[in-house]
Write an enzyme that holds these catalytic residues in place. Structure first.
Site, mmCIF file in Angstrom:
data_model
loop_
_atom_site.group_PDB
_atom_site.id
_atom_site.type_symbol
_atom_site.label_atom_id
_atom_site.label_comp_id
_atom_site.label_asym_id
_atom_site.label_seq_id
_atom_site.Cartn_x
_atom_site.Cartn_y
_atom_site.Cartn_z
ATOM 1 N N LYS A 116 0.833 -1.210 0.000
ATOM 2 C CA LYS A 116 0.000 0.000 0.000
ATOM 3 C C LYS A 116 0.869 1.261 0.000
ATOM 4 O O LYS A 116 2.078 1.208 0.313
ATOM 5 C CB LYS A 116 -0.928 -0.052 1.215
ATOM 6 C CG LYS A 116 -1.917 -1.218 1.156
ATOM 7 C CD LYS A 116 -2.942 -1.175 2.279
ATOM 8 C CE LYS A 116 -3.977 -2.281 2.110
ATOM 9 N NZ LYS A 116 -5.099 -2.151 3.068
ATOM 10 N N ASN A 136 -2.408 -0.553 6.828
ATOM 11 C CA ASN A 136 -1.981 -1.882 7.282
ATOM 12 C C ASN A 136 -1.050 -2.618 6.295
ATOM 13 O O ASN A 136 -1.064 -3.839 6.196
ATOM 14 C CB ASN A 136 -3.204 -2.725 7.647
ATOM 15 C CG ASN A 136 -4.146 -2.899 6.482
ATOM 16 O OD1 ASN A 136 -3.870 -2.434 5.377
ATOM 17 N ND2 ASN A 136 -5.254 -3.572 6.711
ATOM 18 N N HIS A 175 -2.292 -5.420 0.977
ATOM 19 C CA HIS A 175 -3.537 -6.091 0.618
ATOM 20 C C HIS A 175 -3.166 -7.503 0.191
ATOM 21 O O HIS A 175 -2.138 -7.696 -0.471
ATOM 22 C CB HIS A 175 -4.241 -5.388 -0.550
ATOM 23 C CG HIS A 175 -5.316 -6.249 -1.145
ATOM 24 N ND1 HIS A 175 -6.568 -6.352 -0.579
ATOM 25 C CD2 HIS A 175 -5.306 -7.096 -2.208
ATOM 26 C CE1 HIS A 175 -7.284 -7.224 -1.284
ATOM 27 N NE2 HIS A 175 -6.539 -7.693 -2.278
HETATM 28 P P1 ADP Z 1 -8.384 -7.072 4.502
HETATM 29 O O1 ADP Z 1 -7.508 -6.049 3.790
HETATM 30 O O2 ADP Z 1 -7.736 -7.571 5.765
HETATM 31 O O3 ADP Z 1 -8.838 -8.194 3.591
HETATM 32 P P2 ADP Z 1 -11.024 -5.814 4.248
HETATM 33 O O4 ADP Z 1 -11.169 -6.390 2.873
HETATM 34 O O5 ADP Z 1 -12.157 -5.997 5.204
HETATM 35 O O6 ADP Z 1 -9.709 -6.314 5.000
HETATM 36 O O7 ADP Z 1 -10.800 -4.229 4.124
HETATM 37 C C1 ADP Z 1 -10.011 -3.690 3.101
HETATM 38 C C2 ADP Z 1 -9.167 -2.571 3.680
HETATM 39 O O8 ADP Z 1 -10.021 -1.510 4.146
HETATM 40 C C3 ADP Z 1 -8.336 -2.962 4.905
HETATM 41 O O9 ADP Z 1 -7.126 -3.582 4.563
HETATM 42 C C4 ADP Z 1 -8.136 -1.627 5.577
HETATM 43 O O10 ADP Z 1 -7.117 -0.869 4.948
HETATM 44 C C5 ADP Z 1 -9.477 -0.946 5.329
HETATM 45 N N1 ADP Z 1 -10.417 -1.187 6.436
HETATM 46 C C6 ADP Z 1 -11.205 -2.271 6.637
HETATM 47 N N2 ADP Z 1 -11.936 -2.159 7.755
HETATM 48 C C7 ADP Z 1 -11.595 -0.945 8.290
HETATM 49 C C8 ADP Z 1 -11.988 -0.224 9.450
HETATM 50 N N3 ADP Z 1 -12.912 -0.706 10.312
HETATM 51 N N4 ADP Z 1 -11.419 0.983 9.675
HETATM 52 C C9 ADP Z 1 -10.508 1.492 8.807
HETATM 53 N N5 ADP Z 1 -10.096 0.869 7.695
HETATM 54 C C10 ADP Z 1 -10.625 -0.333 7.433
#
Ligand code: ADP
Length: 155
Positions: free
Chosen positions: A11, A114, A117
């Protein structure tokens, strides 16, 4: 057990914090094969498709804006059960809760910022690799260390 391809995005925060090499090294050290690798500037349209499952969330636009803040690095990684392996290495979404030893646990203090992806299943992996890479950008070379990485009945 199956040889799978999965999509990883480093990211914008990862690029800004100069962690590109360190994070790619984690995947390489594990034994995943880099099948595709490039830097790209994401657009709102592409991210609306990529994050369609978040479209009703209050943070949808904020997440998309964060993903457009600067270029990302896209990776297609291949390995046996690569989709699950990469999700395990990445760790849970919220970096503050992610266990130490995972990429998010070691490098992230944020739910949103984070680091990576990673595709979350076979259907999304297939769709996401095709969304970010043309067919001629995926390379099917065989790593020389393949037989040191797996037993011969594991792939
Ligand atoms: P992942 O990336 O772990 O598969 P998701 O597909 O649920 O998670 O979400 C995509 C991205 O959106 C996350 O990696 C994160 O950057 C952001 N995100 C998800 N949930 C939240 C949240 N509650 N608050 C802030 N950002 C979020």
């Amino acid at each position: 057990m199956a040889l799978e391809k999965t999509l990883v995005l480093l990211k914008p925060g990862t690029v800004q914090r100069a962690l590109i090499g360190e994070v790619i090294t984690r995947f390489e050290r594990k034994g995943l094969r880099v099948a595709g690798l490039k830097m790209m500037q994401l657009t709102d349209a592409l991210l609306s498709e990529h994050y369609a499952h978040l479209s009703d969330k209050p943070f949808f636009q904020r997440v998309k804006d964060s993903m457009m803040a600067c270029p990302v690095v896209a990776l297609c990684l291949e390995g046996v059960d690569a989709i699950e392996v990469v999700r395990t290495l990445a760790g849970p979404t919220n970096g503050r809760k992610a266990p130490a030893g995972t990429i998010r646990g070691d490098y992230s203090m944020s739910f949103q910022e984070n680091i990576v992806h990673a595709s979350d299943g076979p259907d999304t992996a297939r769709a996401e690799v095709a969304r970010f890479f043309r067919e001629d950008e995926i390379f099917d070379y065989k790593p020389n260390n393949f037989l040191s990485t797996y037993a011969n009945d594991e792939f």
